[in-house]
Design an enzyme around this catalytic site. Structure first.
Site, PDB file in Angstrom:
ATOM      1  N   LYS A  10      -9.908 -24.693   3.308  1.00 62.37           N
ATOM      2  CA  LYS A  10     -11.371 -24.792   3.145  1.00 62.37           C
ATOM      3  C   LYS A  10     -12.031 -23.429   2.986  1.00 62.37           C
ATOM      4  CE  LYS A  10     -11.990 -27.266   6.945  1.00 62.37           C
ATOM      5  NZ  LYS A  10     -10.704 -27.915   7.232  1.00 62.37           N
ATOM      6  N   THR A  11     -11.682 -22.505   3.892  1.00 64.07           N
ATOM      7  CA  THR A  11     -12.365 -21.200   3.881  1.00 64.07           C
ATOM      8  C   THR A  11     -12.073 -20.446   2.587  1.00 64.07           C
ATOM      9  OG1 THR A  11     -12.325 -21.074   6.280  1.00 64.07           O
ATOM     10  CG2 THR A  11     -12.569 -18.998   5.104  1.00 64.07           C
ATOM     11  N   GLU A  29     -18.558 -25.162   4.015  1.00 61.51           N
ATOM     12  CA  GLU A  29     -17.317 -25.770   4.482  1.00 61.51           C
ATOM     13  C   GLU A  29     -17.684 -27.014   5.256  1.00 61.51           C
ATOM     14  OE1 GLU A  29     -14.198 -23.624   6.627  1.00 61.51           O
ATOM     15  OE2 GLU A  29     -14.999 -21.840   5.669  1.00 61.51           O
TER      16      GLU A  29
END
Length: 460
Positions: A122-123, A166
């Site tokens: 995600k990051t 996110e």
């Protein structure tokens, strides 16, 4: 300017745990919109200093006075109900709201909230998408889970309707958002302390996809069967990407790696060659992350030329296979946040594409429940390293009701025919590595807890 009518009634907002990754970003957005923001946190940090520079009053410790002066109190999930500031708010009948719920309110202020979710990546993918939107001059607001040097922090306040965030599946907090576009990178067995079963995880993603409006966009990993199934749960436009599945919209072919382990690949859209992409982050998993980013950004009309420039500029988010320096001029030190077997596997595979003598891993398991549930998987993935050191389990939010220790993990690795060392003491761990490491070795500190401190100690 986003429409802030729904939250206008709260002119003064106090935030408990304001130094957190997401909380600090929310605070900056609110300040930019003209709200009076105060906050508190248990300790000083980079993000606290950044908020102070931004003119936001932050107390290290408690400030009952700021609570008393507020219209609403936003608190992070880690804050307990018997926290002195929470009790003060209750006493004064000041409404309190959990961070994810409040972030949900913010997503409804923007016409175009872009949520990046999935168990892993995600990051990194949020960072890639953010850089592409900046390169394409879209002026987005951004909330990312790590320090990103191009925005000098973990958030940016933009003046467009685009809000890139996110969206985490833990405790189903992503169900509180109102996305216009979603990327789902993968669905894996994690957070079983909350979800209990893999079926429940898949169900949460189904509910999440149903949040999309009919004119929304859903970007799915075509190499992940569980992701692909989600296309049936929405009327939004579905875009797919992949490496192995050739029946996707965006396909990577002819993947090669540099000596640093960075991938170059040809990108095809519906069978037609678009361009060659060069990444500045290692590993095949980052080819998938880049594909997700490209798929979304092309839908937003960002040119492949701008995307290509942005992806080449991206050298990784903080604590994602991050190069930290040389140990005594001999071995290269890297730091990574991976705390799930799939992530460790991706890190180990990225390592394979680099040139080095021998590999070392210092692993700190994260939470007792995850260590117990995935013990065999952890042992199997850690075997990929030449030298394995395991620290004590980082408890995070848990108590050890599982009867599991790091010694169990070490024993499991040994039972699989690979030597491993249990060294709970950080000083001892550092001196062991310094004594035994060789020229051109690679040392990786791995985990989501305090393991990153080992790196600083090794470089001192």
């Amino acid at each position: 300017m986003p429409n802030i009518d729904t939250i206008k009634k709260y002119r003064k907002i106090h935030m408990i745990g304001i130094g957190g990754v997401s909380m600090s970003g929310i605070a900056a957005i609110l300040k930019n919109w003209g709200f009076t923001v105060t906050g508190s946190d248990t300790s000083d940090s980079e993000s606290v200093q950044s908020l102070l520079k931004n003119g936001i009053k932050v107390t290290v410790g408690h400030s009952l006075e700021d609570v008393a002066n507020s219209d609403i109190v936003v608190y992070s999930a880690a804050v307990k109900q018997d926290d002195p500031e929470m009790l003060e708010a209750q006493k004064r009948h000041i409404p309190t709201i959990e961070r994810a719920d409040f972030l949900g309110e913010l997503t409804r202020c923007y016409q175009d909230t872009i949520c990046i979710s999935g168990t892993h990546g995600k990051t990194t993918t949020t960072s890639m998408v953010s850089l592409c939107f900046l390169e394409g001059l879209k002026d987005p607001s951004i909330q990312v889970g790590a320090f990103l040097k191009q925005i000098d922090g973990n958030y940016k306040v933009g003046n467009s309707e685009h809000f890139i965030i996110e969206a985490c599946e833990y405790v189903e907090s992503f169900l509180k958002f109102s996305p216009k576009a979603e990327i789902i990178l993968n669905i894996d067995n994690d957070h079983l302390d909350y979800f209990k079963t893999f079926e429940n995880i898949k169900m949460a993603f189904t509910k999440y996809v149903k949040l999309l409006p009919d004119d929304g966009i859903l970007v799915l990993n075509g190499d992940d069967a569980n992701c692909l199934k989600l296309s049936h749960d929405t009327k939004a436009k579905v875009v797919t990407y992949g490496i192995e599945n050739e029946k996707v919209d965006f396909l990577a072919k002819n993947i090669t790696f540099t000596n640093d382990g960075f991938a170059n690949f040809d990108i095809y859209y519906q069978g037609k060659l678009l361009d060659t992409i060069k990444l500045s982050v290692p590993g095949i998993h980052n080819v998938l992350n880049a594909l997700a980013c490209i798929s979304l950004c092309m839908e937003y009309g960002i040119s492949i030329k701008d995307i290509k420039i942005a992806l080449a500029k991206f050298t990784g988010a903080h604590r994602r296979f991050e190069y930290k320096g040389k140990i005594d001029g001999k071995a290269s030190l890297y730091d990574d946040y991976g705390h799930h077997p799939t992530e460790i596997n991706a890190t180990a595979n990225s390592l394979m594409n680099k040139k080095y003598h021998e590999s070392w891993v210092v692993f700190q398991p994260h939470t007792y429940s995850r260590t117990k549930n995935l013990l065999d998987d952890f042992a199997k993935t850690l075997k990929a390293f030449d030298h394995i050191i395991v620290l004590d389990i980082y408890a995070a939010r848990e108590k050890n009701v599982y009867g599991i220790t790091s010694k169990d993990l070490v024993d499991k690795i040994i039972s699989f025919g690979k030597n491993a060392n249990y060294i709970p003491d950080f000083e001892e761990c550092v001196s062991y590595i310094k004594k035994n490491v060789n020229d051109n070795d690679i040392v990786m500190t791995l985990g989501a807890g305090t393991v990153t401190q080992i790196g600083s100690m090794l470089l001192d």
